[in-house]
Design a protein around this motif. Structure first.
Motif, PDB file in Angstrom:
ATOM      1  N   LYS A 212       0.733  -1.229  -0.028  1.00 30.61           N
ATOM      2  CA  LYS A 212      -0.021  -0.004   0.014  1.00 30.61           C
ATOM      3  C   LYS A 212       0.845   1.556  -0.044  1.00 30.61           C
ATOM      4  O   LYS A 212       0.515   2.196  -0.669  1.00 30.61           O
TER       5      LYS A 212
ATOM      6  N   LEU B 213      -4.925  -5.082  -3.790  1.00 31.15           N
ATOM      7  CA  LEU B 213      -4.890  -3.997  -2.668  1.00 31.15           C
ATOM      8  C   LEU B 213      -4.789  -2.379  -3.335  1.00 31.15           C
ATOM      9  O   LEU B 213      -4.823  -1.519  -2.493  1.00 31.15           O
ATOM     10  N   ARG B 214      -4.889  -2.214  -4.582  1.00 30.40           N
ATOM     11  CA  ARG B 214      -5.149  -1.231  -5.425  1.00 30.40           C
ATOM     12  C   ARG B 214      -6.623  -0.818  -5.234  1.00 30.40           C
ATOM     13  O   ARG B 214      -7.218   0.127  -5.684  1.00 30.40           O
TER      14      ARG B 214
END
Length: 297
Positions: A29, A90-91
């Motif tokens: 992240k 996670l995007r």
């Protein structure tokens, strides 16, 4: 049934590995680099760190058959696919949702073990997996209420979970006839090469990144990979892939706590409810599986 045990108790080693891999999603992240670049350098740097200690295993490498090298390449390809899909998830979605879906790994392990190794799962254990699947449904439903991107991230995480299960199942077979260190090194190198080919084909630059990104690449190699994946690969000598997959019960908890503290991420009631069902269902499944293994022994 394994006939030997590691020098350190398995629960202690699992706790170390769970803590290490919980940092993975945080580092991802923090990075603005493409996930395929993160994955490539993560595995490339890990391979470089391991290479100086590989000399004692050259004899074992020379004794490997062509079929073994093909399996190593397949395992590396599945690992690269796992990182590409899961890191990509996670995007789009939260750390908690992505890692809770990753917790479905034992389900894919069970399916693969039945197809490849003819291992059957007792019906009592299937109840736990059914509960976990209901939890995934709640997470997805809650994420739909947030945005369509969140659902896209959930699906990417699901694909990454299937890929890492394939990687683990191949590893379980190879770990019986080669040192775990050699297995980890060759698989990580193969996965790094797969990522390099992907980046080359997609026209993604290899080197145009600021110093901060290179620091994150190094952290990804040392913390979650060496102290997480390498450790879990080593444990395959002593326990089954299903037992190693127990680490996914701790990762969503550790990652969610870190995401709350370091990223300020918060979950809605549906996501929390789904996560509790996932972890509870899988805990029950693994308990039943462990009890049946002890019974057979």
């Amino acid at each position: 049934m394994k006939s030997h045990t590691p020098p350190v108790p398995v629960p202690v080693l699992m706790l170390v590995g769970i803590t290490a891999i919980s940092f993975s999603s945080i580092f991802i992240k923090w990075s603005a680099a493409p996930v395929s670049i993160q994955g490539m350098y993560r595995l490339f740097f890990t391979s470089l760190l391991m290479l100086p200690f590989a000399r004692p295993y050259t004899g074992s490498a020379a004794r490997l058959k062509r079929s073994d090298w093909l399996l190593l390449l397949a395992s590396g390809t599945m690992l690269a696919l796992h990182f590409l899909l899961w890191m990509g998830s996670l995007r789009y979605t939260s750390v908690a949702s992505s890692t809770m879906i990753l917790a479905l790994e034992p389900l894919f392990i069970m399916i693969g073990a039945y197809v490849w190794y003819k291992e059957r799962t007792p019906s009592s254990a299937l109840l736990g997996l059914g509960i976990a699947l209901a939890g995934i449904g709640l997470i997805g439903w809650g994420d739909v209420g947030l945005s369509s991107d969140n659902l896209k991230g959930d699906l990417l995480s699901l694909g990454g979970t299937a890929a890492v299960a394939g990687h683990l199942l191949i590893g379980q077979k190879l770990a019986k006839r080669m040192p775990s260190y050699l297995y980890s090194l060759t698989v990580f190198a193969a996965a790094a090469l797969v990522f390099a080919a992907y980046n080359l084909l997609m026209g993604i630059p290899f080197f145009d990144y600021p110093p901060r990104e290179w620091g994150i690449f190094a952290l990804l190699a040392v913390v979650p990979t060496v102290f997480g994946h390498v450790l879990f690969n080593w444990l395959l000598q002593f326990v089954s892939a299903a037992t190693v997959s127990m680490n996914i019960l701790g990762e969503p908890v550790g990652s969610s706590i870190l995401a709350f503290l370091l990223l300020g991420e918060r979950l809605g009631a549906l996501q929390w409810s789904g996560g509790l069902l996932v972890i509870g269902g899988l805990a029950y499944y693994l308990y039943i599986e462990g009890r049946n293994r002890r019974s057979r022994a």
